[in-house]
Design a protein around this motif. Structure first.
Motif, PDB file in Angstrom:
ATOM      1  N   GLY A 127       0.933  -1.153  -0.096  1.00 52.89           N
ATOM      2  CA  GLY A 127      -0.130   0.081  -0.021  1.00 52.89           C
ATOM      3  C   GLY A 127       0.945   1.404  -0.032  1.00 52.89           C
ATOM      4  N   GLU A 128       1.905   1.296   0.809  1.00 56.64           N
ATOM      5  CA  GLU A 128       2.595   2.511   0.808  1.00 56.64           C
ATOM      6  C   GLU A 128       3.555   2.722  -0.530  1.00 56.64           C
ATOM      7  OE1 GLU A 128       4.216   2.350   5.454  1.00 56.64           O
ATOM      8  OE2 GLU A 128       4.989   1.073   4.114  1.00 56.64           O
ATOM      9  N   LEU A 129       4.025   1.520  -0.958  1.00 57.68           N
ATOM     10  CA  LEU A 129       4.582   1.599  -2.397  1.00 57.68           C
ATOM     11  C   LEU A 129       3.658   1.981  -3.503  1.00 57.68           C
ATOM     12  CD1 LEU A 129       7.173   1.145  -3.713  1.00 57.68           C
ATOM     13  CD2 LEU A 129       6.731  -1.294  -4.069  1.00 57.68           C
ATOM     14  N   GLU A 130       2.446   1.781  -3.410  1.00 57.17           N
ATOM     15  CA  GLU A 130       1.329   2.103  -4.515  1.00 57.17           C
ATOM     16  C   GLU A 130       1.102   3.637  -4.156  1.00 57.17           C
ATOM     17  OE1 GLU A 130      -3.186   1.000  -5.326  1.00 57.17           O
ATOM     18  OE2 GLU A 130      -1.826  -0.681  -5.037  1.00 57.17           O
ATOM     19  N   ALA A 131       0.923   3.928  -2.963  1.00 60.76           N
ATOM     20  CA  ALA A 131       0.727   5.220  -2.776  1.00 60.76           C
ATOM     21  C   ALA A 131       1.889   6.466  -3.309  1.00 60.76           C
ATOM     22  CB  ALA A 131       0.692   5.599  -1.201  1.00 60.76           C
ATOM     23  N   LEU A 132       3.063   5.911  -2.929  1.00 63.30           N
ATOM     24  CA  LEU A 132       4.332   6.764  -3.449  1.00 63.30           C
ATOM     25  C   LEU A 132       4.287   6.683  -5.229  1.00 63.30           C
ATOM     26  CD1 LEU A 132       7.384   5.584  -1.210  1.00 63.30           C
ATOM     27  CD2 LEU A 132       6.066   7.982  -1.473  1.00 63.30           C
ATOM     28  N   GLY A 133       4.034   5.637  -5.613  1.00 64.57           N
ATOM     29  CA  GLY A 133       3.934   5.550  -7.144  1.00 64.57           C
ATOM     30  C   GLY A 133       2.964   6.356  -7.554  1.00 64.57           C
ATOM     31  N   SER A 134       1.767   6.458  -6.946  1.00 60.54           N
ATOM     32  CA  SER A 134       0.509   7.045  -7.493  1.00 60.54           C
ATOM     33  C   SER A 134       1.097   8.538  -7.186  1.00 60.54           C
ATOM     34  CB  SER A 134      -0.809   7.041  -6.649  1.00 60.54           C
ATOM     35  OG  SER A 134      -1.071   5.583  -7.180  1.00 60.54           O
ATOM     36  N   ALA A 135       1.743   9.090  -6.435  1.00 62.57           N
ATOM     37  CA  ALA A 135       2.077  10.568  -5.861  1.00 62.57           C
ATOM     38  C   ALA A 135       3.284  11.055  -6.898  1.00 62.57           C
ATOM     39  CB  ALA A 135       2.539  10.624  -4.517  1.00 62.57           C
ATOM     40  N   LEU A 136       3.996  10.427  -7.714  1.00 61.23           N
ATOM     41  CA  LEU A 136       4.951  10.590  -8.314  1.00 61.23           C
ATOM     42  C   LEU A 136       4.410  11.738  -9.474  1.00 61.23           C
ATOM     43  CD1 LEU A 136       7.313   7.685  -9.158  1.00 61.23           C
ATOM     44  CD2 LEU A 136       7.554   9.530  -7.535  1.00 61.23           C
ATOM     45  N   GLY A 137       3.444  11.666 -10.124  1.00 61.76           N
ATOM     46  CA  GLY A 137       3.006  12.622 -11.208  1.00 61.76           C
ATOM     47  C   GLY A 137       2.586  13.954 -10.512  1.00 61.76           C
ATOM     48  N   ALA A 138       1.995  13.832  -9.057  1.00 60.43           N
ATOM     49  CA  ALA A 138       1.580  15.126  -8.629  1.00 60.43           C
ATOM     50  C   ALA A 138       2.859  15.593  -8.029  1.00 60.43           C
ATOM     51  CB  ALA A 138       0.666  14.539  -7.433  1.00 60.43           C
ATOM     52  N   LEU A 139       3.716  15.058  -7.756  1.00 55.06           N
ATOM     53  CA  LEU A 139       5.159  15.611  -7.070  1.00 55.06           C
ATOM     54  C   LEU A 139       5.855  16.328  -8.215  1.00 55.06           C
ATOM     55  CD1 LEU A 139       6.340  13.049  -4.675  1.00 55.06           C
ATOM     56  CD2 LEU A 139       5.667  15.262  -4.123  1.00 55.06           C
ATOM     57  N   GLU A 140       5.842  15.768  -9.485  1.00 56.11           N
ATOM     58  CA  GLU A 140       6.374  16.372 -10.611  1.00 56.11           C
ATOM     59  C   GLU A 140       5.854  17.673 -11.000  1.00 56.11           C
ATOM     60  OE1 GLU A 140       6.551  13.093 -13.396  1.00 56.11           O
ATOM     61  OE2 GLU A 140       8.435  12.096 -12.362  1.00 56.11           O
ATOM     62  N   SER A 141       4.460  17.707 -11.066  1.00 56.72           N
ATOM     63  CA  SER A 141       3.460  18.799 -11.104  1.00 56.72           C
ATOM     64  C   SER A 141       3.978  19.996 -10.260  1.00 56.72           C
ATOM     65  CB  SER A 141       2.220  18.483 -11.334  1.00 56.72           C
ATOM     66  OG  SER A 141       1.305  19.308 -11.753  1.00 56.72           O
ATOM     67  N   LEU A 142       3.923  19.333  -9.043  1.00 57.75           N
ATOM     68  CA  LEU A 142       4.334  20.472  -7.986  1.00 57.75           C
ATOM     69  C   LEU A 142       5.687  21.035  -8.207  1.00 57.75           C
ATOM     70  CD1 LEU A 142       3.627  21.845  -5.303  1.00 57.75           C
ATOM     71  CD2 LEU A 142       4.445  19.655  -4.131  1.00 57.75           C
ATOM     72  N   SER A 143       6.494  20.110  -8.633  1.00 60.22           N
ATOM     73  CA  SER A 143       8.071  20.831  -8.894  1.00 60.22           C
ATOM     74  C   SER A 143       8.251  21.625  -9.862  1.00 60.22           C
ATOM     75  CB  SER A 143       8.923  19.526  -8.995  1.00 60.22           C
ATOM     76  OG  SER A 143      10.075  19.960  -9.268  1.00 60.22           O
ATOM     77  N   GLY A 144       7.214  21.468 -10.970  1.00 64.15           N
ATOM     78  CA  GLY A 144       7.234  22.265 -12.161  1.00 64.15           C
ATOM     79  C   GLY A 144       6.603  23.611 -11.865  1.00 64.15           C
ATOM     80  N   ARG A 145       5.428  23.552 -11.038  1.00 66.40           N
ATOM     81  CA  ARG A 145       4.927  24.743 -10.525  1.00 66.40           C
ATOM     82  C   ARG A 145       5.929  25.685  -9.587  1.00 66.40           C
ATOM     83  NH1 ARG A 145      -0.337  24.753 -12.129  1.00 66.40           N
ATOM     84  NH2 ARG A 145      -1.252  22.781 -12.490  1.00 66.40           N
ATOM     85  N   LEU A 146       6.426  25.164  -8.648  1.00 62.98           N
ATOM     86  CA  LEU A 146       7.404  25.979  -7.800  1.00 62.98           C
ATOM     87  C   LEU A 146       8.545  26.536  -8.478  1.00 62.98           C
ATOM     88  CD1 LEU A 146       7.513  23.554  -4.918  1.00 62.98           C
ATOM     89  CD2 LEU A 146       6.472  25.816  -4.962  1.00 62.98           C
ATOM     90  N   HIS A 147       8.968  25.776  -9.665  1.00 59.12           N
ATOM     91  CA  HIS A 147      10.274  26.075 -10.583  1.00 59.12           C
ATOM     92  C   HIS A 147       9.750  27.484 -11.240  1.00 59.12           C
ATOM     93  CE1 HIS A 147      14.278  25.538 -12.334  1.00 59.12           C
ATOM     94  NE2 HIS A 147      13.622  25.762 -13.403  1.00 59.12           N
ATOM     95  N   SER A 148       8.646  27.272 -11.902  1.00 57.52           N
ATOM     96  CA  SER A 148       8.262  28.364 -12.767  1.00 57.52           C
ATOM     97  C   SER A 148       7.767  29.548 -11.927  1.00 57.52           C
ATOM     98  CB  SER A 148       7.116  27.994 -13.588  1.00 57.52           C
ATOM     99  OG  SER A 148       5.709  27.760 -12.675  1.00 57.52           O
ATOM    100  N   HIS A 149       7.478  29.565 -10.815  1.00 58.88           N
ATOM    101  CA  HIS A 149       7.372  30.652  -9.816  1.00 58.88           C
ATOM    102  C   HIS A 149       8.533  31.164  -9.170  1.00 58.88           C
ATOM    103  CE1 HIS A 149       2.790  30.562 -10.332  1.00 58.88           C
ATOM    104  NE2 HIS A 149       2.815  29.415  -9.572  1.00 58.88           N
ATOM    105  N   ALA A 150       9.684  30.532  -9.396  1.00 63.08           N
ATOM    106  CA  ALA A 150      10.811  30.844  -8.565  1.00 63.08           C
ATOM    107  C   ALA A 150      11.715  31.766  -9.580  1.00 63.08           C
ATOM    108  CB  ALA A 150      11.696  29.712  -8.120  1.00 63.08           C
ATOM    109  N   ARG A 151      11.287  31.794 -10.998  1.00 65.04           N
ATOM    110  CA  ARG A 151      11.737  32.500 -12.001  1.00 65.04           C
ATOM    111  C   ARG A 151      11.811  34.259 -11.717  1.00 65.04           C
ATOM    112  NH1 ARG A 151      12.463  28.986 -17.373  1.00 65.04           N
ATOM    113  NH2 ARG A 151      12.910  27.115 -16.393  1.00 65.04           N
TER     114      ARG A 151
END
Length: 151
Positions: A127-151
């Motif tokens: 269950g923990e592994l599945e939750a982390l796998g499911s969260a990867l796309g959201a984490l990448e999206s969050l990273s992109g948003r933080l990166h674009s706002h930091a410019r």
């Protein structure tokens, strides 16, 4: 909803740096070479992903000042970790390339990181592994948003 967002934000702000530090320390223990400072590692990883990138492009991508990246490049070129190759059309522009040594060391560090992460992931429940796998796309999206706002 606001409390949920604040709770998730606080959890990520606490967890992600701790995760990075723990992984970094494990790799440090096994890495047979002196570890470059984080700014140099970020620069090497960026050049590895975008061979031939310019100093200006690198500064933009890493959210650093061009003169700081230029100083790092000069230092790392002198250490034999990077090569600067002049642009054929504009001699003022240099394209960055990894040296064989830096390419080998990055591969070694990446292999160690992957091994440590794999070992830790194997200790999780399904269950923990599945939750982390499911969260990867959201984490990448969050990273992109933080990166674009930091410019």
């Amino acid at each position: 909803m606001r409390q949920d967002i604040d709770h998730v934000a606080a959890g990520l702000a606490a967890c992600l740096p701790a995760l990075y530090r723990a992984l970094d320390r494990q790799v440090d223990q096994d890495f047979p070479h002196p570890k470059p400072p984080e700014a140099q590692l970020a620069l090497l990883r960026h050049v590895e992903a975008r061979e031939g990138v310019t100093v200006r492009e690198t500064a933009d991508a890493l959210l650093m000042k061009p003169n700081n990246v230029s100083a790092l490049v000069t230092q790392m070129t002198e250490q034999g970790m990077l090569e600067r190759r002049p642009d054929p059309a504009d001699k003022r522009v240099a394209h960055l390339h990894l040296t064989p040594t830096s390419r080998q060391r990055l591969a070694e560090a990446n292999r160690l990181k992957g091994a440590h992460l794999s070992r830790a992931l194997r200790a999780l429940t399904d269950g923990e592994l599945e939750a982390l796998g499911s969260a990867l796309g959201a984490l990448e999206s969050l990273s992109g948003r933080l990166h674009s706002h930091a410019r």
